[in-house]
Write a protein that holds these residues in place. Structure first.
Motif, PDB file in Angstrom:
ATOM      1  N   UNK A 236       0.870  -1.169   0.000  1.00 41.71           N
ATOM      2  CA  UNK A 236       0.000   0.000   0.000  1.00 41.71           C
ATOM      3  C   UNK A 236       0.908   1.219   0.000  1.00 41.71           C
ATOM      4  N   UNK A 237       0.842   2.025  -1.077  1.00 39.02           N
ATOM      5  CA  UNK A 237       1.709   3.200  -1.136  1.00 39.02           C
ATOM      6  C   UNK A 237       1.115   4.335  -0.295  1.00 39.02           C
TER       7      UNK A 237
ATOM      8  N   UNK B 126      -2.501   0.032  -4.093  1.00 43.00           N
ATOM      9  CA  UNK B 126      -1.605  -1.116  -4.086  1.00 43.00           C
ATOM     10  C   UNK B 126      -0.616  -0.994  -5.231  1.00 43.00           C
ATOM     11  N   UNK B 127       0.663  -1.179  -4.910  1.00 43.21           N
ATOM     12  CA  UNK B 127       1.696  -1.083  -5.928  1.00 43.21           C
ATOM     13  C   UNK B 127       2.674  -2.233  -5.752  1.00 43.21           C
ATOM     14  N   UNK B 128       2.780  -3.166  -6.632  1.00 44.34           N
ATOM     15  CA  UNK B 128       1.916  -3.415  -7.794  1.00 44.34           C
ATOM     16  C   UNK B 128       0.578  -3.970  -7.311  1.00 44.34           C
ATOM     17  N   UNK B 129      -0.433  -3.976  -8.176  1.00 39.63           N
ATOM     18  CA  UNK B 129      -1.726  -4.545  -7.773  1.00 39.63           C
ATOM     19  C   UNK B 129      -1.558  -5.979  -7.276  1.00 39.63           C
TER      20      UNK B 129
ATOM     21  N   UNK C 196       1.336  -5.626   2.188  1.00 41.08           N
ATOM     22  CA  UNK C 196       2.209  -4.902   3.111  1.00 41.08           C
ATOM     23  C   UNK C 196       1.735  -3.465   3.263  1.00 41.08           C
ATOM     24  N   UNK C 197       1.743  -2.990   4.490  1.00 42.71           N
ATOM     25  CA  UNK C 197       1.406  -1.606   4.805  1.00 42.71           C
ATOM     26  C   UNK C 197       2.617  -1.013   5.517  1.00 42.71           C
ATOM     27  N   UNK C 198       3.444  -0.246   4.791  1.00 46.99           N
ATOM     28  CA  UNK C 198       4.667   0.269   5.414  1.00 46.99           C
ATOM     29  C   UNK C 198       4.362   1.186   6.599  1.00 46.99           C
ATOM     30  N   UNK C 199       5.231   1.129   7.589  1.00 47.75           N
ATOM     31  CA  UNK C 199       5.160   2.003   8.751  1.00 47.75           C
ATOM     32  C   UNK C 199       6.256   3.046   8.577  1.00 47.75           C
ATOM     33  N   UNK C 200       5.843   4.319   8.565  1.00 49.30           N
ATOM     34  CA  UNK C 200       6.782   5.412   8.369  1.00 49.30           C
ATOM     35  C   UNK C 200       7.019   6.138   9.684  1.00 49.30           C
ATOM     36  N   UNK C 201       8.268   6.458   9.949  1.00 47.77           N
ATOM     37  CA  UNK C 201       8.623   7.240  11.134  1.00 47.77           C
ATOM     38  C   UNK C 201       9.769   8.158  10.772  1.00 47.77           C
TER      39      UNK C 201
END
Length: 192
Positions: free
Chosen positions: A164-165, A170-173, A182-187
């Motif tokens: 999930x961008x 979704x990238x790629x679908x 995957x759902x990235x966690x940004x910090x």
């Protein structure tokens, strides 16, 4: 189709109940009496029911409340204008009520999400162990998206996994039959 059929009886009943009073009152009054019914149907959050209530209002108004009575004809020009206004105003008030009901529901769900974020922040502020905190947030995330489960991993992602961008796509679908996303966690600007 069921919602369409459920919306119709309310306005039809209003037209029938008006029959004993139609001699001494204007047809505009019966049209106004039908408006709360179409608005209430809109508040029930069903566009087909609003359409059903509005169509039934116009048909029953034409049949029961305009001269010649008990026919699907209208003899007077003002009654034609009233029937057309009944449809237009009925659709508009039903749509406004529908949108208000949907906005109220969206506001309630947003409020629920906010409480989940507050609960997670409270856990962290109270010194909850990081592993317990991550597990609680993962469980909440799975509940929100309707997933079977959620887990945190700092390991690199498999190459074929959909991600999930930051815009929510979704990238790629996701590939057919894929079971994980995957759902990235940004910090602090970094993908953890």
């Amino acid at each position: 189709m069921v919602a369409f059929a459920l919306g119709a009886p309310a306005t039809g009943a209003m037209a029938v109940l008006w029959i004993p009073l139609r001699a001494g009152h204007s047809n505009g009054a019966v049209a106004l009496a039908m408006m709360p019914a179409t608005t209430a149907v809109g508040a029930a959050r069903s566009r087909p029911a609003v359409l059903g209530a509005t169509v039934c209002a116009a048909v029953s108004f034409t049949y029961f409340d305009t001269q010649p009575f008990d026919r699907f004809t209208i003899a007077k020009q003002p009654d034609v204008a009233t029937a057309v206004s009944l449809v237009v105003v009925g659709l508009l008030t039903g749509e406004v009520a529908l949108r208000m009901a949907r906005a109220r529901r969206a506001e309630e769900s947003t409020s629920g999400y906010l409480w989940r974020v507050r609960d997670a922040a409270a856990r962290l502020a109270q010194g909850e162990e990081l592993a317990v905190f991550i597990g609680a947030v993962a469980a909440e995330l799975a509940a929100v998206v309707g997933g079977e489960g959620c887990e945190f991993s700092a390991e690199p992602l498999p190459a074929a996994m959909a991600v999930v961008d930051r815009s929510g796509r979704l990238d790629p679908p996701a590939a057919p039959g894929a079971t994980a996303v995957a759902l990235p966690v940004w910090a602090l600007g970094e993908d953890l």
